[in-house]
Write a protein that holds these residues in place. Structure first.
Motif, PDB file in Angstrom:
ATOM      1  N   ILE A 245      56.222   3.852  41.490  1.00  0.00           N
ATOM      2  CA  ILE A 245      55.139   4.994  41.988  1.00  0.00           C
ATOM      3  C   ILE A 245      55.624   6.444  42.093  1.00  0.00           C
ATOM      4  N   THR A 246      54.966   7.241  41.469  1.00  0.00           N
ATOM      5  CA  THR A 246      55.559   8.861  41.536  1.00  0.00           C
ATOM      6  C   THR A 246      54.830   9.349  42.581  1.00  0.00           C
ATOM      7  N   LEU A 247      55.596  10.137  43.460  1.00  0.00           N
ATOM      8  CA  LEU A 247      55.030  11.133  44.447  1.00  0.00           C
ATOM      9  C   LEU A 247      55.205  12.569  44.052  1.00  0.00           C
ATOM     10  N   GLY A 248      53.888  13.381  43.495  1.00  0.00           N
ATOM     11  CA  GLY A 248      54.333  14.401  42.763  1.00  0.00           C
ATOM     12  C   GLY A 248      53.355  15.676  43.102  1.00  0.00           C
ATOM     13  N   ASN A 249      53.344  16.782  42.808  1.00  0.00           N
ATOM     14  CA  ASN A 249      52.588  18.004  42.993  1.00  0.00           C
ATOM     15  C   ASN A 249      52.758  18.325  44.678  1.00  0.00           C
ATOM     16  N   TYR A 250      54.005  18.450  45.051  1.00  0.00           N
ATOM     17  CA  TYR A 250      54.171  19.064  46.460  1.00  0.00           C
ATOM     18  C   TYR A 250      53.437  19.991  46.891  1.00  0.00           C
ATOM     19  N   ASN A 251      53.236  20.188  48.016  1.00  0.00           N
ATOM     20  CA  ASN A 251      52.540  20.973  48.977  1.00  0.00           C
ATOM     21  C   ASN A 251      53.111  21.499  50.112  1.00  0.00           C
ATOM     22  N   PHE A 252      52.882  22.760  50.609  1.00  0.00           N
ATOM     23  CA  PHE A 252      53.065  23.382  51.696  1.00  0.00           C
ATOM     24  C   PHE A 252      51.783  23.810  52.422  1.00  0.00           C
ATOM     25  N   GLY A 253      51.738  23.730  53.630  1.00  0.00           N
ATOM     26  CA  GLY A 253      50.560  24.279  54.513  1.00  0.00           C
ATOM     27  C   GLY A 253      51.133  24.976  55.594  1.00  0.00           C
ATOM     28  N   TYR A 254      50.808  25.966  56.253  1.00  0.00           N
ATOM     29  CA  TYR A 254      50.990  26.698  57.311  1.00  0.00           C
ATOM     30  C   TYR A 254      50.167  26.120  58.331  1.00  0.00           C
TER      31      TYR A 254
ATOM     32  N   PRO B  49      64.156  17.280  45.214  1.00  0.00           N
ATOM     33  CA  PRO B  49      63.481  17.255  43.708  1.00  0.00           C
ATOM     34  C   PRO B  49      61.826  17.519  44.023  1.00  0.00           C
ATOM     35  N   THR B  50      61.459  17.999  42.656  1.00  0.00           N
ATOM     36  CA  THR B  50      60.021  18.255  42.819  1.00  0.00           C
ATOM     37  C   THR B  50      59.219  17.014  42.862  1.00  0.00           C
ATOM     38  N   SER B  51      59.724  15.768  42.415  1.00  0.00           N
ATOM     39  CA  SER B  51      58.834  14.614  42.576  1.00  0.00           C
ATOM     40  C   SER B  51      59.697  13.367  42.934  1.00  0.00           C
ATOM     41  N   LEU B  52      59.244  12.399  43.488  1.00  0.00           N
ATOM     42  CA  LEU B  52      59.797  10.907  43.587  1.00  0.00           C
ATOM     43  C   LEU B  52      59.480   9.907  43.118  1.00  0.00           C
ATOM     44  N   ASN B  53      60.331   8.887  42.763  1.00  0.00           N
ATOM     45  CA  ASN B  53      59.719   7.584  42.375  1.00  0.00           C
ATOM     46  C   ASN B  53      60.285   6.501  43.167  1.00  0.00           C
ATOM     47  N   PHE B  54      59.370   5.785  43.585  1.00  0.00           N
ATOM     48  CA  PHE B  54      59.405   4.776  44.612  1.00  0.00           C
ATOM     49  C   PHE B  54      59.021   3.351  44.052  1.00  0.00           C
ATOM     50  N   GLY B  55      59.641   2.676  43.545  1.00  0.00           N
ATOM     51  CA  GLY B  55      59.456   1.370  42.809  1.00  0.00           C
ATOM     52  C   GLY B  55      58.188   1.380  41.729  1.00  0.00           C
TER      53      GLY B  55
END
Length: 165
Positions: A120-129, A112-118
């Motif tokens: 707290i939302t983790l969002g705006n995923y990123n990739f880096g080379y 999924p594009t974001s996660l919710n832990f208790g």
């Protein structure tokens, strides 16, 4: 005159054969599937680390800073610190155009594009080379909403990194 009649007969048979040949045709559909074998493999799981909050604050936000670490963002102070963070890593055999940090998003996404832990939302995923065929993954925003106090505990979830082109 006989020669003209004979030539006319030969011409008629030739035209008739041509017409018969033209009406004996069929159309065939040709299909093919092209698949990319990118051999996408996770080499290190993403560990957000320990998120320490001040429960007296009813809102908190941390963002990725320029040195690839988390720091407070938007002047919101509920999250005191995030320690022990390790970005996720994966390898993928992809075109060089996917290895430009700007264009990485043209090759990968996460679900999924974001996660919710208790709470707290983790969002705006990123990739880096990184280098070679190695890439990193992380969430750029870690926050909780106003009037929410996150529930303490240990959390985990799974995401899927997808290659597309």
């Amino acid at each position: 005159m006989n020669k003209y009649i004979l030539m006319l007969g030969v011409a008629a048979v030739s035209i008739g054969s041509y017409c018969a040949m033209a009406s004996n045709s069929a159309t065939m559909t040709v299909t093919a599937t092209i698949a990319h074998d990118v051999s996408l493999t996770v080499t290190k799981d993403y560990n957000v680390g320990t998120i320490t909050i001040n429960p007296a604050y009813t809102e908190g936000a941390y963002c990725v800073s320029s040195d690839s670490d988390y720091s407070p963002c938007n002047g919101v102070g509920g999250i005191i610190s995030i320690t022990g963070t390790q970005w996720g890593r994966f390898t993928a055999n992809v075109a060089d155009s996917c290895k430009d940090n700007v264009d990485v998003y043209d090759c990968f996404n996460a679900t999924p594009t974001s996660l919710n832990f208790g709470g707290i939302t983790l969002g705006n995923y990123n990739f880096g080379y990184v280098s070679g065929n190695t890439f990193e993954f992380w969430y750029g925003d870690i926050e909780y909403d106003e009037n929410t106090v996150p529930t303490s505990g240990d959390y985990s979830s799974e995401i899927t990194i997808n290659y597309y082109l």
